[in-house]
Design a protein around this motif. Structure first.
Motif, PDB file in Angstrom:
ATOM      1  N   UNK A 105       0.830  -1.199   0.000  1.00 43.03           N
ATOM      2  CA  UNK A 105       0.000   0.000   0.000  1.00 43.03           C
ATOM      3  C   UNK A 105       0.871   1.258   0.000  1.00 43.03           C
ATOM      4  N   UNK A 106       1.881   1.288   0.838  1.00 44.28           N
ATOM      5  CA  UNK A 106       2.782   2.437   0.910  1.00 44.28           C
ATOM      6  C   UNK A 106       3.538   2.628  -0.399  1.00 44.28           C
ATOM      7  N   UNK A 107       3.962   1.534  -1.024  1.00 44.28           N
ATOM      8  CA  UNK A 107       4.674   1.621  -2.296  1.00 44.28           C
ATOM      9  C   UNK A 107       3.773   2.195  -3.375  1.00 44.28           C
ATOM     10  N   UNK A 108       2.513   1.753  -3.408  1.00 42.40           N
ATOM     11  CA  UNK A 108       1.574   2.251  -4.413  1.00 42.40           C
ATOM     12  C   UNK A 108       1.305   3.744  -4.191  1.00 42.40           C
ATOM     13  N   UNK A 133       2.034   6.800  -6.810  1.00 43.21           N
ATOM     14  CA  UNK A 133       1.013   7.767  -7.212  1.00 43.21           C
ATOM     15  C   UNK A 133       1.489   9.191  -6.959  1.00 43.21           C
ATOM     16  N   UNK A 134       2.143   9.402  -5.825  1.00 46.87           N
ATOM     17  CA  UNK A 134       2.654  10.738  -5.527  1.00 46.87           C
ATOM     18  C   UNK A 134       3.684  11.166  -6.565  1.00 46.87           C
ATOM     19  N   UNK A 135       4.499  10.231  -7.038  1.00 50.85           N
ATOM     20  CA  UNK A 135       5.487  10.559  -8.070  1.00 50.85           C
ATOM     21  C   UNK A 135       4.796  10.984  -9.351  1.00 50.85           C
ATOM     22  N   UNK A 158       3.484  14.458  -8.834  1.00 46.62           N
ATOM     23  CA  UNK A 158       4.603  15.407  -8.896  1.00 46.62           C
ATOM     24  C   UNK A 158       5.054  15.630 -10.338  1.00 46.62           C
ATOM     25  N   UNK A 159       5.113  14.548 -11.119  1.00 44.61           N
ATOM     26  CA  UNK A 159       5.476  14.678 -12.538  1.00 44.61           C
ATOM     27  C   UNK A 159       4.435  15.521 -13.264  1.00 44.61           C
ATOM     28  N   UNK A 160       3.177  15.332 -12.922  1.00 43.32           N
ATOM     29  CA  UNK A 160       2.104  16.116 -13.535  1.00 43.32           C
ATOM     30  C   UNK A 160       2.229  17.591 -13.207  1.00 43.32           C
ATOM     31  N   UNK A 161       2.544  17.892 -11.956  1.00 42.12           N
ATOM     32  CA  UNK A 161       2.711  19.298 -11.558  1.00 42.12           C
ATOM     33  C   UNK A 161       3.884  19.932 -12.287  1.00 42.12           C
ATOM     34  N   UNK A 205      -2.617  13.446 -17.919  1.00 41.14           N
ATOM     35  CA  UNK A 205      -2.401  11.987 -17.904  1.00 41.14           C
ATOM     36  C   UNK A 205      -1.653  11.566 -16.636  1.00 41.14           C
ATOM     37  N   UNK A 206      -0.643  12.339 -16.264  1.00 43.37           N
ATOM     38  CA  UNK A 206       0.109  12.022 -15.044  1.00 43.37           C
ATOM     39  C   UNK A 206      -0.785  12.128 -13.806  1.00 43.37           C
ATOM     40  N   UNK A 207      -1.629  13.130 -13.781  1.00 49.00           N
ATOM     41  CA  UNK A 207      -2.543  13.273 -12.643  1.00 49.00           C
ATOM     42  C   UNK A 207      -3.513  12.090 -12.574  1.00 49.00           C
TER      43      UNK A 207
END
Length: 184
Positions: free
Chosen positions: A19-22, A26-28, A31-34, A58-60
């Motif tokens: 769960x933490x890895x997923x 997702x946060x990455x 961040x890429x989307x931002x 798409x990243x979001x």
């Protein structure tokens, strides 16, 4: 019995790690989307800009953001760049509370624009600000703020300040202006 408890604890630990890895992945993506959105808004070329905005979207989505959450991020980014029209459009797609908050931010930006020194644009920007304060259910608060800006201009702005103080229900401010006129 002990081995069964140990297995359950181990399985639960593995589930937590997954769960933490997923969540981290997702946060990455978010961040890429931002980052892509930031680059998009710096672009002068419209096609490159649109491509980067699409990539950010798409990243979001990969990051698990809902459309309303994405609209808030896009609205904030446009607002930061001073693109009030696109910011308002994006905030219009956000959740109900975020929409109100976003429209209030846009209205505040229009107020700042109105009193930035361009007398010709002042009236139009103030009207736009009041329009967005209405959409944000913050008419009284917004009218008081606009009244304060006119009041700060001195005696020349008192007439318009009174108009907005009356809309905003700022009786104390109205009395203050009346007292200043009476004292003269």
């Amino acid at each position: 019995m002990k081995s069964r408890v140990t297995i359950k604890i181990l399985a639960l630990s593995m589930a937590m790690i997954m769960f933490l890895f997923q969540a981290s992945a997702q946060n990455k993506d978010v961040d890429k989307g931002k980052e892509a959105l930031k680059k998009a808004l710096e672009q002068k070329d419209a096609s490159k800009r649109q491509d980067l905005i699409t990539k950010a979207r798409e990243d979001f989505q990969k990051g698990g953001l809902k459309p309303q959450e994405m609209a808030l991020i896009f609205g904030d980014a446009y607002l930061e760049k001073g693109d009030l029209q696109n910011a308002a459009s994006q905030y219009g797609s956000a959740s109900k509370e975020d929409k109100k908050e976003g429209f209030k931010k846009v209205a505040d930006a229009y107020v700042e624009l109105a009193f930035s020194g361009d007398e010709k644009a002042e009236g139009k920007a103030v009207n736009k600000a009041m329009e967005f304060y209405r959409k944000a259910d913050a008419v009284k608060e917004g009218a008081r703020g606009i009244g304060d800006k006119y009041y700060a201009k001195g005696a020349a702005g008192y007439g318009k300040a009174l108009d907005y103080y009356i809309i905003g229900g700022a009786d104390v401010k109205v009395e203050e202006i009346a007292k200043e006129y009476f004292d003269k």
